[in-house]
Design an enzyme around this catalytic site. Structure first.
Site, PDB file in Angstrom:
ATOM      1  CD  GLU A  86      -6.147   4.643   4.710  1.00 44.74           C
ATOM      2  OE1 GLU A  86      -5.646   5.512   5.445  1.00 44.74           O
ATOM      3  OE2 GLU A  86      -5.484   3.710   4.216  1.00 44.74           O
ATOM      4  CE1 TYR A  92       3.056   6.943  12.466  1.00 48.51           C
ATOM      5  CE2 TYR A  92       1.800   6.920  14.509  1.00 48.51           C
ATOM      6  CZ  TYR A  92       2.500   7.609  13.544  1.00 48.51           C
ATOM      7  OH  TYR A  92       2.655   8.965  13.647  1.00 48.51           O
ATOM      8  CG  ASP A 130      -5.755   0.186   3.736  1.00 47.96           C
ATOM      9  OD1 ASP A 130      -5.862  -0.846   4.408  1.00 47.96           O
ATOM     10  OD2 ASP A 130      -4.807   0.994   3.856  1.00 47.96           O
ATOM     11  CG  ASP A 178      -1.959   1.057   1.229  1.00 43.84           C
ATOM     12  OD1 ASP A 178      -2.272   1.566   0.139  1.00 43.84           O
ATOM     13  OD2 ASP A 178      -2.474   1.379   2.312  1.00 43.84           O
ATOM     14  NE  ARG A 215      -7.733   6.298   9.627  1.00 45.29           N
ATOM     15  CZ  ARG A 215      -6.983   6.108   8.548  1.00 45.29           C
ATOM     16  NH1 ARG A 215      -5.719   5.736   8.650  1.00 45.29           N
ATOM     17  NH2 ARG A 215      -7.497   6.272   7.352  1.00 45.29           N
ATOM     18  CB  THR A 272      -7.218  -4.948   2.141  1.00 44.43           C
ATOM     19  OG1 THR A 272      -6.324  -4.684   3.224  1.00 44.43           O
ATOM     20  CG2 THR A 272      -7.060  -3.875   1.080  1.00 44.43           C
ATOM     21  CD  GLU A 302      -5.472   2.835  -0.201  1.00 41.09           C
ATOM     22  OE1 GLU A 302      -4.594   2.283  -0.883  1.00 41.09           O
ATOM     23  OE2 GLU A 302      -5.415   2.940   1.036  1.00 41.09           O
ATOM     24  CD  GLN A 347      -3.040   4.221  10.804  1.00 34.44           C
ATOM     25  OE1 GLN A 347      -4.256   4.173  10.656  1.00 34.44           O
ATOM     26  NE2 GLN A 347      -2.250   4.835   9.941  1.00 34.44           N
ATOM     27  CE  LYS A 372      -3.472   2.160   7.449  1.00 29.47           C
ATOM     28  NZ  LYS A 372      -4.289   3.043   6.618  1.00 29.47           N
ATOM     29  CG  HIS A 407      -4.396  10.413   2.634  1.00 28.56           C
ATOM     30  ND1 HIS A 407      -5.494  10.279   3.455  1.00 28.56           N
ATOM     31  CD2 HIS A 407      -3.545   9.425   3.007  1.00 28.56           C
ATOM     32  CE1 HIS A 407      -5.317   9.259   4.283  1.00 28.56           C
ATOM     33  NE2 HIS A 407      -4.140   8.718   4.035  1.00 28.56           N
ATOM     34  CD  GLU A 409      -7.573  12.627   4.186  1.00 25.59           C
ATOM     35  OE1 GLU A 409      -7.771  11.492   3.713  1.00 25.59           O
ATOM     36  OE2 GLU A 409      -7.182  13.584   3.497  1.00 25.59           O
TER      37      GLU A 409
HETATM   38  O1  LIG Z   1       0.583   9.166   8.156  1.00 26.36           O
HETATM   39  C1  LIG Z   1       0.342   8.171   8.833  1.00 26.36           C
HETATM   40  O2  LIG Z   1       0.879   7.932   9.901  1.00 26.36           O
HETATM   41  C2  LIG Z   1      -0.640   7.181   8.363  1.00 26.36           C
HETATM   42  C3  LIG Z   1      -1.060   7.100   7.107  1.00 26.36           C
HETATM   43  C4  LIG Z   1      -2.070   6.168   6.680  1.00 26.36           C
HETATM   44  O3  LIG Z   1      -2.781   5.518   7.431  1.00 26.36           O
HETATM   45  C5  LIG Z   1      -2.303   6.086   5.233  1.00 26.36           C
HETATM   46  C6  LIG Z   1      -2.065   4.767   4.559  1.00 26.36           C
HETATM   47  O4  LIG Z   1      -2.443   3.648   4.888  1.00 26.36           O
HETATM   48  C7  LIG Z   1      -1.548   4.946   3.212  1.00 26.36           C
HETATM   49  C8  LIG Z   1      -2.593   5.568   2.377  1.00 26.36           C
HETATM   50  O5  LIG Z   1      -3.632   4.926   2.190  1.00 26.36           O
HETATM   51  O6  LIG Z   1      -2.407   6.678   1.869  1.00 26.36           O
HETATM   52 CA   LIG Z   2      -4.096   2.855   2.783  1.00 28.79          CA
HETATM   53 MG   LIG Z   3      -6.322  -2.738   5.076  1.00 31.35          MG
END
Ligand SMILES: O=C(O)/C=C/C(=O)CC(=O)CC(=O)O
Ligand SMILES: [Ca+2]
Ligand SMILES: [Mg+2]
Length: 388
Positions: free
Chosen positions: A177, A222, A211, A104, A215, A235, A179, A218, A231, A111, A336
């Site tokens: 998400e 992360y 996707d 991904d 949150r 999907t 995509e 994550q 994630k 974004h 967002e």
């Molecule tokens: O910026 C971050 O920490 C997280 C970003 C995302 O969750 C976005 C991701 O999965 C990629 C995307 O779909 O643009």
């Molecule tokens: Ca994504």
């Molecule tokens: Mg996913």
């Protein structure tokens, strides 16, 4: 001759491939024409289409994709054999591709900037690498599911703002998400890089991707290695793979790329795509993300994905990252759209921030096709079930 309704998004300019079954029969490859599915194993009499995925056909390579598309065009303009045509409403669609590896990307500047502001309010929204390479991560191929598959709310560790230790429980900030995903038809050897000019002969086609993103899970997990369990639970992809050959009229230049990318990322010809996405939440359209705004092209993504000599394989799926435009109504994720939950959206008289159990999200898309027509990607849809 197959009837194609006026204005159909599945006319001869499209001809997307999928895997379908009819009651009591095994999944096999079909092509969508109007509101019908043509069984290619019956219509063309070839075993490669009597398979439960597109992989064997995709592995035959670009010249073969061109020939079969020509054959299908001739076939459906003339007499199609009895028993080869099914109404789309009477078939069940399956995952079209046996997904090899799943990646991904993060290719929308809008974004990435929004998520930077939300997740890292004290730093620059874009990391210093962002305009030099298409940032991405490796995902979980085994949890890619076809549209219509229910999504169980994930559980995991999450730590709310103000709490000093994490707790375990169902995700409280479940998101989507919107995509586009690109399917590799012919792979490349370990130890070699795919030159950017080979994109169109190696990538078979495109699907819609949702996707699903937890949150809260994550945000806690992360740092510093990137998305993991937030994630990987599911999907979703659309069942129809739109051939790259159908997207010629959709090609546009990407937005200006400054600084100039390194030579291996320099596009010999444009592969931005003028595709309009739409996101519906419980039947109410809430966003129209424009794919043409994506900073990095899918050709640049494939070149980057293999530049270290990583092999690519038939069935690899790489997604673009969330498609978001500059306007609020063009954002492809609810985090967002609702600015982290601070600005709820109204859908059908209710105020919403993140997904509730029973909610359903559907993503659709269209693009310009040959001869002034429009072509459709169909939809990717999914409903949230309570955590188990
Ligand atoms: O910026 C971050 O920490 C997280 C970003 C995302 O969750 C976005 C991701 O999965 C990629 C995307 O779909 O643009
Ligand atoms: Ca994504
Ligand atoms: Mg996913």
């Amino acid at each position: 001759m197959i009837d194609i309704p006026d204005g159909s998004l599945f006319g001869l300019a499209n001809l997307p491939y999928g895997v379908f079954s009819t009651p009591g029969s095994a999944p096999r490859v079909g092509v969508r024409v109007g509101d019908s599915v043509v069984d290619l194993a019956v219509a063309l009499g070839e075993e490669v289409f009597a398979r439960p995925s597109l992989n064997a056909f995709m592995a035959q390579g670009h010249d073969r994709w061109v020939r079969v598309r020509q054959q299908i065009t001739e076939l459906v303009s003339g007499e199609v054999p009895d028993g080869a045509v099914h109404p789309v409403a009477e078939v069940r669609m399956h995952l079209p591709v046996e997904v090899a590896d799943y990646v991904d990307f993060y290719a929308s500047e809008h974004h990435a900037t929004n998520l930077g502001r939300l997740f890292r309010p004290d730093s620059e929204p874009l990391m210093p690498n962002w305009k030099h390479l298409p940032v991405g991560y490796h995902g979980r191929a085994g949890t890619v599911v076809v549209s219509g598959t229910d999504v169980v709310r994930p559980s995991g560790q999450r730590r709310a703002p103000g709490e000093d230790a994490p707790t375990f429980g169902p995700c409280r900030r479940l998101d989507v998400e919107a995509e586009l995903g690109f399917v590799v038809g012919t792979g490349s050897e370990l130890g070699t890089a795919v030159p950017i000019a080979e994109f169109a002969t190696r990538v078979f086609g495109a699907v819609l991707v949702n996707d699903w993103s937890a949150r809260d899970i994550q945000a806690w997990e992360y740092v510093p290695l990137g998305p993991f369990l937030g994630k990987s639970f599911a999907t979703s992809v659309s069942p129809w793979v739109v051939p790259l050959l159908a997207l010629e009229q959709a090609r546009v230049a990407t937005p200006a790329q400054i600084p100039e990318p390194l030579p291996y990322l320099e596009e010999p010809e444009p592969w931005g795509l003028d595709i309009d996405l739409a996101v519906s939440w419980n039947g109410h359209e809430i966003s129209r993300p424009p794919y043409r705004e994506m900073y990095w092209s899918p050709a640049q993504m494939l070149a980057h994905l293999t530049v270290n000599g990583a092999a690519s394989r038939t069935g690899d799926l790489y997604a673009s990252g969330t498609v978001s435009g500059p306007e609020k109504h063009q954002r492809g994720a609810f985090v967002e759209l609702t600015w982290g939950g601070a600005e709820p959206v109204r859908i059908g008289g209710q105020e919403r921030t993140f997904l509730e159990d029973g909610d359903e999200v559907t993503i659709t898309a269209t693009a310009p096709g040959a001869d002034g027509t429009r072509i459709g990607f169909g939809e990717v849809t999914g409903r949230v079930l309570p955590a188990c």
